[in-house]
Design a protein around this motif. Structure first.
Motif, PDB file in Angstrom:
ATOM      1  N   GLY A 266       9.863 -30.139  -3.817  1.00 15.98           N
ATOM      2  CA  GLY A 266      10.127 -29.511  -5.107  1.00 15.98           C
ATOM      3  C   GLY A 266       8.856 -29.241  -5.891  1.00 15.98           C
ATOM      4  O   GLY A 266       8.719 -28.183  -6.525  1.00 15.98           O
TER       5      GLY A 266
ATOM      6  N   ARG B 160       7.525 -25.673  -7.188  1.00 13.41           N
ATOM      7  CA  ARG B 160       7.274 -25.445  -8.620  1.00 13.41           C
ATOM      8  C   ARG B 160       5.861 -24.926  -8.855  1.00 13.41           C
ATOM      9  O   ARG B 160       5.653 -23.930  -9.568  1.00 13.41           O
ATOM     10  CB  ARG B 160       7.479 -26.742  -9.403  1.00 13.41           C
TER      11      ARG B 160
ATOM     12  N   ASN C 105      10.968 -17.006  -6.545  1.00 16.74           N
ATOM     13  CA  ASN C 105      12.085 -17.395  -7.409  1.00 16.74           C
ATOM     14  C   ASN C 105      13.334 -17.674  -6.583  1.00 16.74           C
ATOM     15  O   ASN C 105      14.100 -18.602  -6.889  1.00 16.74           O
ATOM     16  CB  ASN C 105      12.366 -16.292  -8.430  1.00 16.74           C
TER      17      ASN C 105
ATOM     18  N   ALA D 275      13.037 -21.097  -4.976  1.00 19.86           N
ATOM     19  CA  ALA D 275      13.264 -22.184  -5.922  1.00 19.86           C
ATOM     20  C   ALA D 275      14.732 -22.397  -6.244  1.00 19.86           C
ATOM     21  O   ALA D 275      15.123 -23.484  -6.688  1.00 19.86           O
ATOM     22  CB  ALA D 275      12.483 -21.929  -7.214  1.00 19.86           C
ATOM     23  N   LEU D 276      15.563 -21.379  -6.026  1.00 22.98           N
ATOM     24  CA  LEU D 276      16.994 -21.506  -6.292  1.00 22.98           C
ATOM     25  C   LEU D 276      17.750 -22.169  -5.146  1.00 22.98           C
ATOM     26  O   LEU D 276      18.900 -22.585  -5.324  1.00 22.98           O
ATOM     27  CB  LEU D 276      17.592 -20.116  -6.551  1.00 22.98           C
ATOM     28  N   HIS D 277      17.133 -22.269  -3.987  1.00 24.98           N
ATOM     29  CA  HIS D 277      17.795 -22.892  -2.840  1.00 24.98           C
ATOM     30  C   HIS D 277      18.079 -24.357  -3.149  1.00 24.98           C
ATOM     31  O   HIS D 277      17.242 -25.070  -3.716  1.00 24.98           O
ATOM     32  CB  HIS D 277      16.901 -22.767  -1.607  1.00 24.98           C
ATOM     33  N   ALA D 278      19.258 -24.831  -2.753  1.00 35.88           N
ATOM     34  CA  ALA D 278      19.682 -26.187  -3.117  1.00 35.88           C
ATOM     35  C   ALA D 278      18.717 -27.264  -2.634  1.00 35.88           C
ATOM     36  O   ALA D 278      18.477 -28.254  -3.334  1.00 35.88           O
ATOM     37  CB  ALA D 278      21.080 -26.451  -2.553  1.00 35.88           C
TER      38      ALA D 278
ATOM     39  N   ASN E 240      15.134 -26.770  -4.760  1.00 36.95           N
ATOM     40  CA  ASN E 240      15.147 -26.738  -6.221  1.00 36.95           C
ATOM     41  C   ASN E 240      14.274 -27.843  -6.827  1.00 36.95           C
ATOM     42  O   ASN E 240      14.542 -29.035  -6.620  1.00 36.95           O
ATOM     43  CB  ASN E 240      16.581 -26.876  -6.729  1.00 36.95           C
TER      44      ASN E 240
ATOM     45  N   ASP F 141      13.858 -29.063  -9.899  1.00 38.45           N
ATOM     46  CA  ASP F 141      14.487 -29.986 -10.847  1.00 38.45           C
ATOM     47  C   ASP F 141      15.379 -31.000 -10.139  1.00 38.45           C
ATOM     48  O   ASP F 141      15.351 -32.201 -10.446  1.00 38.45           O
ATOM     49  CB  ASP F 141      15.307 -29.202 -11.876  1.00 38.45           C
TER      50      ASP F 141
ATOM     51  N   ASN G 221      15.193 -32.035  -7.030  1.00 41.06           N
ATOM     52  CA  ASN G 221      14.407 -32.965  -6.226  1.00 41.06           C
ATOM     53  C   ASN G 221      13.618 -33.955  -7.078  1.00 41.06           C
ATOM     54  O   ASN G 221      13.478 -35.126  -6.716  1.00 41.06           O
ATOM     55  CB  ASN G 221      13.458 -32.175  -5.320  1.00 41.06           C
TER      56      ASN G 221
END
Length: 393
Positions: A326, A330, A362, A365-368, A371, A373, A375
């Motif tokens: 994560g 980020r 982007n 970063a949306l992948h489960a 993500n 946040d 992680n």
């Protein structure tokens, strides 16, 4: 079964680097088509992308995760969709190596076999003579249009027994592909929906998911290999992270290539490179990209070191693996965002790839699993002495 001379990490990464111009030139077509071209798939095949996680006894390279990270990083410098499509094959390929050896004999009998897969049990299965029958679908199956096998997850409903999530291997010609991939980011990955309609799966191609997540694999031949004794989620994290790092590198490369010829409209600066604000943004983006590299390499090195030593993983170590993933995503996203924001009005043209790179990071970063946040929260939860609130650790 065959054995081949195994390229070194440096040789393999060099092959990926050599693909960057081709991947850049094919990125627009992948965007239009919503999948990689056959030429790109062939180039990835020739570079050995689909052999990286295949056991050596089948002619594969059986590389460590640090090699995966560096290989994907280079691919993403050319095209994020190509890097993502290649790297997500490494996870189901690794999972195929958990199955009984006779199943692996079948799967890896296809040279440069390509697997796609999912970690979500979104279908249902019921018992059948000699196996199970599966119905349902799976979304976001990257690389499905050019895959030979899919690793699926389904919930097995068996009378009064508690529902059991299972993992299985299914040939792609037994599944239906729904061409519903129409995205802003990672458009070229062909991350379509696949559907099973009364698909029979024989018993030997089925494993209980809880056993898999606990590291209870069925292969005998792979037990002595350090590559195949790591837990699934740290391996999946390390397999995925290189794409994010490479997208930051791609944005950096592109920005610096354009910089000498760009002005700064409505200012007295002769070039954008003279402006103090440019200095700040370039330095900050480079430092953020370096931080992404640090987290990606720490993640991979932890996986490889613990696998090599045959050590058990604590909850803190497992959660930090996901936290490193994560953090890399980020920091890479922040680097790309800074450089995209400093690229000026001309960057809105399709001929300038920075907007595609921004959309790709982007989407990552949306992948489960990726993500930041989710992680980071998981890691903090474990650090605070609480039990993990997920099996995916």
């Amino acid at each position: 079964m065959t054995t081949v001379d195994i390229p070194t990490r440096a040789q393999l990464v060099r092959r990926a680097t050599d693909l960057v111009p081709l991947l850049r030139s094919g990125a627009d077509r992948a965007q239009r088509d919503g999948r990689l071209s056959d030429d790109t798939v062939e180039a990835l095949t020739e570079a050995g992308a689909y052999r990286l996680r295949v056991p050596r006894r089948y002619g594969g390279h059986e590389v460590d995760t640090r090699t995966l990270v560096e290989f994907a990083t280079e691919l993403a410098r050319g095209d994020g969709s190509a890097a993502w499509s290649a790297s997500v094959t490494w996870i189901p390929t690794y999972m195929a190596c958990m199955f009984p050896d006779e199943v692996q004999d079948e799967v890896f009998s296809t040279p440069d076999v390509r697997l796609c897969g999912t970690l979500s049990p979104s279908a249902q299965a019921v018992p059948a003579s000699g196996g199970i029958t599966v119905n349902g679908g799976w979304g976001f199956v990257s690389g499905a249009p050019h895959a030979h096998w899919q690793q699926i997850l389904a919930v097995l409903i068996d009378g009064d027994k508690p529902p059991m999530p299972v993992m299985a291997l299914v040939p792609m010609n037994e599944l239906k592909i729904v061409d519903d991939w129409d995205s802003h980011g990672l458009r070229g990955t062909g991350s379509v929906t696949t559907v099973a309609e009364n698909v029979f799966v024989p018993r030997e191609r089925i494993l209980p998911l809880p056993a898999v997540l606990a590291g209870q694999y069925a292969s005998v031949a792979n037990k002595e290999s350090a590559v195949y004794r790591a837990p699934l989620l740290p391996v999946a994290s390390a397999s995925s992270v290189g794409t994010a790092v490479g997208l930051a590198m791609a944005a950096r490369d592109l920005f610096m290539e354009r910089l000498p010829e760009r002005g700064l409209t409505y200012t007295s600066y002769g070039t954008q490179a003279e402006a103090a604000q440019t200095h700040l943004k370039v330095a900050e983006a480079h430092l953020l990209a370096d931080e992404a590299v640090f987290h990606a390499h720490r993640l991979a090195d932890q996986v490889d070191a613990k696998s090599g030593a045959g050590e058990e993983w604590s909850a803190a170590e497992r959660s930090r693996a996901r936290a490193d993933l994560g953090a890399a995503v980020r920091r890479a996203g922040e680097a790309v965002d800074i450089l995209a924001g400093a690229s000026g009005g001309s960057s809105v043209y399709r001929r300038v790839p920075i907007q595609r790179i921004l959309a790709d990071i982007n989407a990552v970063a949306l992948h489960a699993l990726m993500n930041p946040d989710v992680n980071t929260e998981l890691y903090g939860r474990v650090l605070c002495g609480l039990e993990p609130n997920t099996q995916y650790l």
